[in-house]
Design a protein around this motif. Structure first.
Motif, PDB file in Angstrom:
ATOM      1  N   LYS A 169       0.835  -1.199   0.000  1.00 21.95           N
ATOM      2  CA  LYS A 169       0.000   0.000   0.000  1.00 21.95           C
ATOM      3  C   LYS A 169       0.871   1.250   0.000  1.00 21.95           C
ATOM      4  CE  LYS A 169      -3.884  -2.161   2.439  1.00 21.95           C
ATOM      5  NZ  LYS A 169      -4.825  -2.046   3.589  1.00 21.95           N
ATOM      6  N   LEU A 170       0.278   2.324  -0.471  1.00 19.89           N
ATOM      7  CA  LEU A 170       0.959   3.617  -0.514  1.00 19.89           C
ATOM      8  C   LEU A 170      -0.005   4.672  -0.012  1.00 19.89           C
ATOM      9  CD1 LEU A 170       3.717   4.718  -1.402  1.00 19.89           C
ATOM     10  CD2 LEU A 170       2.703   5.279  -3.607  1.00 19.89           C
ATOM     11  N   GLN A 171       0.481   5.516   0.907  1.00 14.36           N
ATOM     12  CA  GLN A 171      -0.360   6.584   1.454  1.00 14.36           C
ATOM     13  C   GLN A 171      -0.530   7.656   0.384  1.00 14.36           C
ATOM     14  OE1 GLN A 171      -1.268   6.261   4.787  1.00 14.36           O
ATOM     15  NE2 GLN A 171      -2.606   8.038   4.818  1.00 14.36           N
ATOM     16  N   VAL A 172      -1.764   7.830  -0.077  1.00 12.36           N
ATOM     17  CA  VAL A 172      -2.037   8.786  -1.153  1.00 12.36           C
ATOM     18  C   VAL A 172      -2.927   9.937  -0.702  1.00 12.36           C
ATOM     19  CG1 VAL A 172      -1.710   7.101  -2.994  1.00 12.36           C
ATOM     20  CG2 VAL A 172      -3.967   7.366  -1.951  1.00 12.36           C
ATOM     21  N   SER A 177      -4.846   4.790   2.347  1.00  8.38           N
ATOM     22  CA  SER A 177      -3.706   4.004   1.871  1.00  8.38           C
ATOM     23  C   SER A 177      -4.218   3.129   0.741  1.00  8.38           C
ATOM     24  CB  SER A 177      -3.122   3.146   2.998  1.00  8.38           C
ATOM     25  OG  SER A 177      -2.517   3.955   3.983  1.00  8.38           O
ATOM     26  N   LEU A 178      -3.651   3.277  -0.435  1.00  5.43           N
ATOM     27  CA  LEU A 178      -4.155   2.603  -1.626  1.00  5.43           C
ATOM     28  C   LEU A 178      -3.327   1.357  -1.931  1.00  5.43           C
ATOM     29  CD1 LEU A 178      -6.325   3.120  -3.911  1.00  5.43           C
ATOM     30  CD2 LEU A 178      -4.406   3.955  -5.277  1.00  5.43           C
ATOM     31  N   GLU A 179      -4.026   0.258  -2.262  1.00  8.01           N
ATOM     32  CA  GLU A 179      -3.337  -0.973  -2.646  1.00  8.01           C
ATOM     33  C   GLU A 179      -2.707  -0.799  -4.029  1.00  8.01           C
ATOM     34  OE1 GLU A 179      -6.509  -0.716  -1.949  1.00  8.01           O
ATOM     35  OE2 GLU A 179      -6.862  -1.737  -0.048  1.00  8.01           O
ATOM     36  N   ILE A 180      -1.414  -1.065  -4.113  1.00  6.35           N
ATOM     37  CA  ILE A 180      -0.719  -0.889  -5.396  1.00  6.35           C
ATOM     38  C   ILE A 180      -0.168  -2.214  -5.924  1.00  6.35           C
ATOM     39  CG2 ILE A 180      -0.123   1.513  -4.934  1.00  6.35           C
ATOM     40  CD1 ILE A 180       2.703   0.560  -4.199  1.00  6.35           C
ATOM     41  N   SER A 181      -0.583  -3.335  -5.315  1.00  2.00           N
ATOM     42  CA  SER A 181      -0.165  -4.644  -5.811  1.00  2.00           C
ATOM     43  C   SER A 181      -1.230  -5.659  -5.463  1.00  2.00           C
ATOM     44  CB  SER A 181       1.190  -5.063  -5.205  1.00  2.00           C
ATOM     45  OG  SER A 181       1.031  -5.382  -3.830  1.00  2.00           O
ATOM     46  N   SER A 366     -10.548   0.480 -10.854  1.00  4.19           N
ATOM     47  CA  SER A 366     -11.227   1.236  -9.807  1.00  4.19           C
ATOM     48  C   SER A 366     -10.234   2.052  -8.983  1.00  4.19           C
ATOM     49  CB  SER A 366     -12.001   0.270  -8.904  1.00  4.19           C
ATOM     50  OG  SER A 366     -12.605   0.951  -7.823  1.00  4.19           O
ATOM     51  N   ARG A 367      -9.085   1.451  -8.673  1.00  7.46           N
ATOM     52  CA  ARG A 367      -8.061   2.178  -7.907  1.00  7.46           C
ATOM     53  C   ARG A 367      -7.505   3.347  -8.707  1.00  7.46           C
ATOM     54  NH1 ARG A 367      -4.691  -3.163  -6.658  1.00  7.46           N
ATOM     55  NH2 ARG A 367      -6.427  -4.435  -5.888  1.00  7.46           N
ATOM     56  N   LEU A 374      -8.464  11.570  -6.442  1.00  7.38           N
ATOM     57  CA  LEU A 374      -7.630  12.123  -5.375  1.00  7.38           C
ATOM     58  C   LEU A 374      -6.630  13.137  -5.934  1.00  7.38           C
ATOM     59  CD1 LEU A 374      -6.893   8.892  -3.286  1.00  7.38           C
ATOM     60  CD2 LEU A 374      -8.307  10.837  -2.589  1.00  7.38           C
ATOM     61  N   GLY A 375      -6.159  12.902  -7.148  1.00  7.21           N
ATOM     62  CA  GLY A 375      -5.230  13.851  -7.771  1.00  7.21           C
ATOM     63  C   GLY A 375      -5.885  15.200  -8.005  1.00  7.21           C
TER      64      GLY A 375
END
Length: 430
Positions: A169-172, A177-181, A366-367, A374-375
């Motif tokens: 996950k990466l804090q966005v 925190s978004l799953e990136i894998s 979806s992510r 969020l951007g």
């Protein structure tokens, strides 16, 4: 009070120094475009500007994280797109391999390409990102997730997964925190076998030409409520008539009579090729599994097909089993029927694998949509922070230049007045 010449000089110089310092401060403000050069210029605004600057820096970090997440998810999506295309090609080869007009050498040639496709799929599953981390190994990015080969599977072994089930996950955003894998287990191994409810299989000793379809659940509520889901369809041929019994493989009893299997031939159902075999009965003993299965061809006495609730089957096993079926020698009607069954089962499981990859790609999409949202929010926040900082720190040039002109006049007046006052000495009149 007596005013000495020393006092006059000290006061004059002090006044000129103050006016010069004030003029210099204004000049620095105009040169920098900032109203606050030191915290003492406006302590409250300086403290607020520090808070806003820190918040802006955090927003900038989230912007970089969003960009990194987009890149990582885009790379994963590209790998899954390649896997989906590759499985589509495997499906085409499976359909081609089921052509009855092909020779054994033709099927082996197809199997050779399938072995290459298997290695390609394994390479995709072991792919890395730009930093050397494996995409599908969970938290264990430095570990190659999958190990094995077609021959290992055909020998009875499974492809070994060496990663874990974690999702990096990466804090966005402050609260996201978004799953990136995605775990390789979820993508390539935890795939429902058969039609998703149950899987069909044939007995190894079948000698007839019966070929089973994948079956379907016609009543999901009945299927979920059924206590018996492991069923064998056992055939008996008497003259020109073929009948079948439905047997609970757990208890060994006939579902049609409730007694020990096999049921008497007169109690069995008549089989017709291509007609659905309904796994329910309204008369005594009544049961309803909520499913049906279609079998084509001519089963022989003692032939059996079974259904069992779906389990997980990796896409590697599906492809390897297809390769094994195409490499197996055929020529007899029973062997041809087994090949047709194996190819049919492979097609069903391939569809499940393709659907599972599409499911993961949908989650990635979806992510990425969330990242885009969020951007936009982050850009709006950054703009707001810049506007707030501008209000707190930026200089009002019209006022500053006016003040600068006034301070120049003040300094010149102080200098000229000091020049005049410094000449008020008795020595000037002697």
């Amino acid at each position: 009070m007596r005013v000495s010449s020393g006092m006059i000089f000290d006061a004059g110089i002090s006044s000129i120094n103050r006016q010069t310092a004030s003029l210099l401060h204004l000049q620095q403000q105009v040169a920098s475009g900032r109203r606050i050069l030191t915290p003492s210029d406006d302590p409250v605004a300086a403290a607020r500007a520090l808070e806003v600057t820190q918040a802006s820096d955090v927003a900038d970090q989230f912007k970089r994280n969003l960009s990194s997440a987009t890149s990582t998810l885009g790379l994963e999506e590209a790998q899954l797109a390649s896997a989906g295309d590759m499985l589509g090609r495997v499906r085409e080869l499976a359909v081609q391999g089921g052509n009855a007009s092909l020779s054994a050498n033709d099927r082996k040639a197809i199997a050779i390409e399938l072995r290459s496709r298997f290695d390609e799929l394994l390479g995709i599953a072991n792919a890395t990102d730009g930093t050397g981390q494996h995409i599908f190994s969970g938290y264990m990015g430095a570990t190659t997730p999958f190990a094995g080969s077609v021959d290992n599977i055909l020998a009875g072994n499974e492809i070994v997964y060496l990663g874990d089930d974690g999702q990096r996950k990466l804090q966005v955003a402050p609260t996201r925190s978004l799953e990136i894998s995605d775990s390789g287990n979820d993508v390539f191994k935890r795939i429902r076998s058969g039609n998703g409810y149950f899987a069909v299989d044939y007995a190894a000793g079948n000698t007839g030409t019966g070929v089973a379809g994948s079956g379907s659940v016609t009543n999901p509520a009945a299927w979920n409520a059924a206590t018996t889901k492991n069923v064998a369809i056992r055939f008996t041929v008497t003259g020109a008539v073929t009948t079948y019994d439905l047997v609970d493989t757990v208890s060994g009893n006939s579902l049609l009579t409730g007694g020990a299997a096999p049921a008497p031939v007169v109690s069995q159902r008549t089989y017709q090729s291509g007609q659905p075999i309904v796994l329910s009965q309204t008369g005594a003993p009544a049961f309803d599994i909520g499913a049906s299965i279609t079998i084509n061809g001519a089963p022989a006495t003692g032939d059996s097909f079974s259904i069992a609730p779906s389990t997980s089957q990796s896409v590697f096993v599906t492809v390897a089993n297809l390769i094994g079926a195409l490499e197996t020698t055929t020529g007899t009607p029973a062997a041809n029927a087994r090949l047709s069954n194996d190819i049919g089962f492979a097609l069903t499981n391939l569809d499940q694998g393709i659907d599972n990859i599409l499911r993961v790609r949908t989650q990635i999409g979806s992510r990425m949509n969330e990242i885009e949202s969020l951007g936009s929010l982050n850009e709006n926040l950054s703009l707001q922070y810049q506007q707030t900082l501008s209000n707190l720190q930026d200089l009002d040039y019209a006022k500053a230049i006016s003040d600068l002109t006034r301070k120049q006049v003040d300094l010149e007046a102080a200098q000229k007045s000091f020049s005049r006052i410094s000449q008020l000495s008795l020595f000037n009149y002697l």
